[in-house]
Design a protein around this motif. Structure first.
Motif, PDB file in Angstrom:
ATOM      1  N   PHE A  63      21.705  -0.479  50.503  1.00 30.90           N
ATOM      2  CA  PHE A  63      21.141  -0.817  51.808  1.00 30.90           C
ATOM      3  C   PHE A  63      20.563   0.436  52.457  1.00 30.90           C
ATOM      4  O   PHE A  63      20.916   1.562  52.109  1.00 30.90           O
ATOM      5  CB  PHE A  63      22.213  -1.416  52.724  1.00 30.90           C
ATOM      6  CG  PHE A  63      23.368  -0.492  53.012  1.00 30.90           C
ATOM      7  CD1 PHE A  63      23.350   0.366  54.102  1.00 30.90           C
ATOM      8  CD2 PHE A  63      24.479  -0.483  52.174  1.00 30.90           C
ATOM      9  CE1 PHE A  63      24.415   1.225  54.352  1.00 30.90           C
ATOM     10  CE2 PHE A  63      25.551   0.366  52.418  1.00 30.90           C
ATOM     11  CZ  PHE A  63      25.518   1.221  53.508  1.00 30.90           C
ATOM     12  N   LEU A 103      23.079  -7.550  59.457  1.00 30.70           N
ATOM     13  CA  LEU A 103      22.484  -7.422  58.132  1.00 30.70           C
ATOM     14  C   LEU A 103      21.144  -8.144  58.135  1.00 30.70           C
ATOM     15  O   LEU A 103      21.051  -9.282  58.627  1.00 30.70           O
ATOM     16  CB  LEU A 103      23.386  -8.022  57.050  1.00 30.70           C
ATOM     17  CG  LEU A 103      24.550  -7.173  56.531  1.00 30.70           C
ATOM     18  CD1 LEU A 103      25.594  -6.958  57.610  1.00 30.70           C
ATOM     19  CD2 LEU A 103      25.175  -7.822  55.310  1.00 30.70           C
ATOM     20  N   LEU A 120      22.274  -2.955  58.588  1.00 32.97           N
ATOM     21  CA  LEU A 120      22.162  -2.659  57.162  1.00 32.97           C
ATOM     22  C   LEU A 120      21.002  -3.489  56.620  1.00 32.97           C
ATOM     23  O   LEU A 120      21.033  -4.723  56.706  1.00 32.97           O
ATOM     24  CB  LEU A 120      23.446  -3.017  56.413  1.00 32.97           C
ATOM     25  CG  LEU A 120      24.755  -2.485  56.991  1.00 32.97           C
ATOM     26  CD1 LEU A 120      25.931  -2.924  56.111  1.00 32.97           C
ATOM     27  CD2 LEU A 120      24.728  -0.981  57.132  1.00 32.97           C
ATOM     28  N   ALA A 155      19.041  -4.969  53.628  1.00 34.95           N
ATOM     29  CA  ALA A 155      19.274  -5.306  52.222  1.00 34.95           C
ATOM     30  C   ALA A 155      18.020  -5.160  51.372  1.00 34.95           C
ATOM     31  O   ALA A 155      18.100  -5.100  50.156  1.00 34.95           O
ATOM     32  CB  ALA A 155      19.801  -6.738  52.103  1.00 34.95           C
ATOM     33  N   LEU A 158      25.486  -7.264  49.485  1.00 35.36           N
ATOM     34  CA  LEU A 158      25.614  -6.337  50.609  1.00 35.36           C
ATOM     35  C   LEU A 158      26.652  -6.828  51.615  1.00 35.36           C
ATOM     36  O   LEU A 158      27.453  -6.034  52.127  1.00 35.36           O
ATOM     37  CB  LEU A 158      24.258  -6.167  51.299  1.00 35.36           C
ATOM     38  CG  LEU A 158      24.251  -5.297  52.550  1.00 35.36           C
ATOM     39  CD1 LEU A 158      24.837  -3.917  52.277  1.00 35.36           C
ATOM     40  CD2 LEU A 158      22.839  -5.178  53.123  1.00 35.36           C
TER      41      LEU A 158
END
Length: 225
Positions: free
Chosen positions: A119, A133, A152, A154, A163
């Motif tokens: 990530f 995410l 984060l 991906a 992830l």
């Protein structure tokens, strides 16, 4: 396929093997699997050294880079080499394994090497209470700027599940929210399908950009713009 999340297995239809033949064949398969795994790990480590060298040699990204201005976001932790934005891809232990290059026109390319479970982080991940995410980097930057939460990225829908599992293990006390792309015009809506799968598997929340039927766009950056 990390892009689509497709996984399939094929086997030939042939004569049945004896028990002894099956055991011998199984041992050969396991030996080949371990050998391939070791070779793949060595290749990933070699590629990671190249990626880290490219990252170290790059300068902080120019906030006026055409891709950033078009997306309406700041550079955050990106770096730049000539006209290319360099996006770092880490694992949950903070090791850089790969980079993505973004051209001025938005074209994206990964270096060969490891991809799954990695990530690109945006924001402070020191004892976070909530982690978002998302798929693409610009989408993640939009979410971070709009909420203040760390994100984060991906990089593709097929990596969201891996992830999310890594994030759940690394930041067990944080609330996770999967911020889906809504690929309404694509068969099977892979962005929403994969985000929903990741959310269900890890007990994470799910957020979907609320486009009206006549509005263009698929992700949270499109929605924000």
């Amino acid at each position: 396929s990390w892009k689509t999340g497709l996984r399939s297995t094929w086997a030939a239809d042939g004569e049945r093997m004896s028990e002894a033949e099956r055991e011998t064949f199984s041992r050969l398969i396991e030996a080949a699997r371990l050998k391939a795994q070791a070779e793949r790990r060595a290749e990933h480590e070699a590629r990671a050294i190249e990626a880290r060298a490219e990252w170290d040699a790059a300068a902080p990204a120019d906030p006026a880079h055409s891709y950033l201005t078009r997306k309406g976001v700041g550079p955050h932790n990106l770096r730049q080499r000539a006209g290319l934005l360099i996006v770092p891809l880490f694992d949950a232990f903070g090791l850089l394994w790969n980079v993505q290059r973004i051209q001025a026109d938005g074209g994206k390319r990964f270096k060969p090497g490891r991809a799954g479970g990695l990530f690109s982080p945006i924001g402070d991940l020191t004892n976070p209470t909530t982690i978002l995410l998302a798929e693409g980097w610009a989408t993640g930057a939009t979410l971070h700027e709009g909420t203040g939460h760390p994100v984060l990225c991906a990089m593709n829908a097929g990596n969201l599940l891996a992830l999310a599992k890594a994030a759940r293990s690394a930041w067990a006390g944080a609330e996770l929210v999967i911020c889906a792309d809504n690929d309404r015009g694509t068969a099977g809506n892979p962005g929403l399908t994969k985000a929903t799968e990741a959310a269900k598997a890890t007990g994470a929340g799910l957020a979907v950009p609320p486009f009206a039927d006549d509005e263009p766009g698929t992700d949270w950056n499109d929605w924000a713009l």
